[in-house]
Design a protein around this motif. Structure first.
Motif, PDB file in Angstrom:
ATOM      1  N   ARG A   1       1.140   5.671  -0.573  1.00 58.85           N
ATOM      2  CA  ARG A   1       0.439   6.956  -0.494  1.00 58.85           C
ATOM      3  C   ARG A   1       1.381   8.019  -1.024  1.00 58.85           C
ATOM      4  O   ARG A   1       2.582   7.980  -0.769  1.00 58.85           O
TER       5      ARG A   1
ATOM      6  N   GLY B   1       0.615  13.420   0.822  1.00 62.55           N
ATOM      7  CA  GLY B   1      -0.689  13.002   1.309  1.00 62.55           C
ATOM      8  C   GLY B   1      -1.607  12.719   0.127  1.00 62.55           C
ATOM      9  O   GLY B   1      -1.298  13.035  -1.014  1.00 62.55           O
ATOM     10  N   GLY B   2      -2.708  12.114   0.400  1.00 57.82           N
ATOM     11  CA  GLY B   2      -3.651  11.791  -0.656  1.00 57.82           C
ATOM     12  C   GLY B   2      -4.109  10.357  -0.550  1.00 57.82           C
ATOM     13  O   GLY B   2      -3.883   9.683   0.458  1.00 57.82           O
ATOM     14  N   ARG B   3      -4.740   9.908  -1.588  1.00 61.84           N
ATOM     15  CA  ARG B   3      -5.352   8.588  -1.605  1.00 61.84           C
ATOM     16  C   ARG B   3      -4.313   7.476  -1.790  1.00 61.84           C
ATOM     17  O   ARG B   3      -3.468   7.550  -2.672  1.00 61.84           O
ATOM     18  N   GLU B   4      -4.426   6.445  -0.961  1.00 61.45           N
ATOM     19  CA  GLU B   4      -3.533   5.295  -1.082  1.00 61.45           C
ATOM     20  C   GLU B   4      -3.886   4.483  -2.318  1.00 61.45           C
ATOM     21  O   GLU B   4      -5.014   4.508  -2.795  1.00 61.45           O
ATOM     22  N   TRP B   5      -2.891   3.752  -2.820  1.00 61.48           N
ATOM     23  CA  TRP B   5      -3.143   2.802  -3.894  1.00 61.48           C
ATOM     24  C   TRP B   5      -2.345   1.544  -3.607  1.00 61.48           C
ATOM     25  O   TRP B   5      -1.398   1.547  -2.839  1.00 61.48           O
ATOM     26  N   ASP B   6      -2.773   0.457  -4.209  1.00 62.72           N
ATOM     27  CA  ASP B   6      -2.096  -0.820  -4.063  1.00 62.72           C
ATOM     28  C   ASP B   6      -1.156  -1.035  -5.228  1.00 62.72           C
ATOM     29  O   ASP B   6      -1.498  -0.746  -6.375  1.00 62.72           O
TER      30      ASP B   6
ATOM     31  N   GLN C   1       0.845  -1.186   0.000  1.00 66.17           N
ATOM     32  CA  GLN C   1       0.000   0.000   0.000  1.00 66.17           C
ATOM     33  C   GLN C   1       0.881   1.236   0.000  1.00 66.17           C
ATOM     34  O   GLN C   1       1.754   1.388   0.853  1.00 66.17           O
TER      35      GLN C   1
END
Length: 82
Positions: free
Chosen positions: A42, A46-51, A40
């Motif tokens: 980020r 900051g901001g939206r996590e991604w896989d 995971q």
């Protein structure tokens, strides 16, 4: 079920807080953790996590330095100056 990570897994799953490059998405991010077979990430600011797939995660060739707040040696009260 709890599984133990092997030395090979440690190489594939960087430690949380590590800055890495997701070569598939062409993005740099900070490792936040691991869920299932994914890392995971980020964005640094900051901001939206991604896989990301572990095989797509690499140490960044060159990561720009994180901006550091600079304080003057003058008035540090933070109030308004008139």
């Amino acid at each position: 079920m709890i599984t133990r990570r092997t030395e090979k897994d440690t190489l594939l799953f960087p430690a949380p807080g590590t800055i890495v490059h997701d070569v598939r998405r062409k993005r740099v991010g900070i490792v936040m953790g691991h869920v299932g077979p994914y890392v995971q990430l980020r964005p640094e600011g900051g901001g939206r996590e991604w896989d990301a797939r572990p095989e797509d995660v690499r140490p960044p060739a060159s990561v720009p330095p994180v901006p550091v707040a600079h304080h003057s040696t003058g008035d540090m009260t933070g109030g308004c100056h008139g």
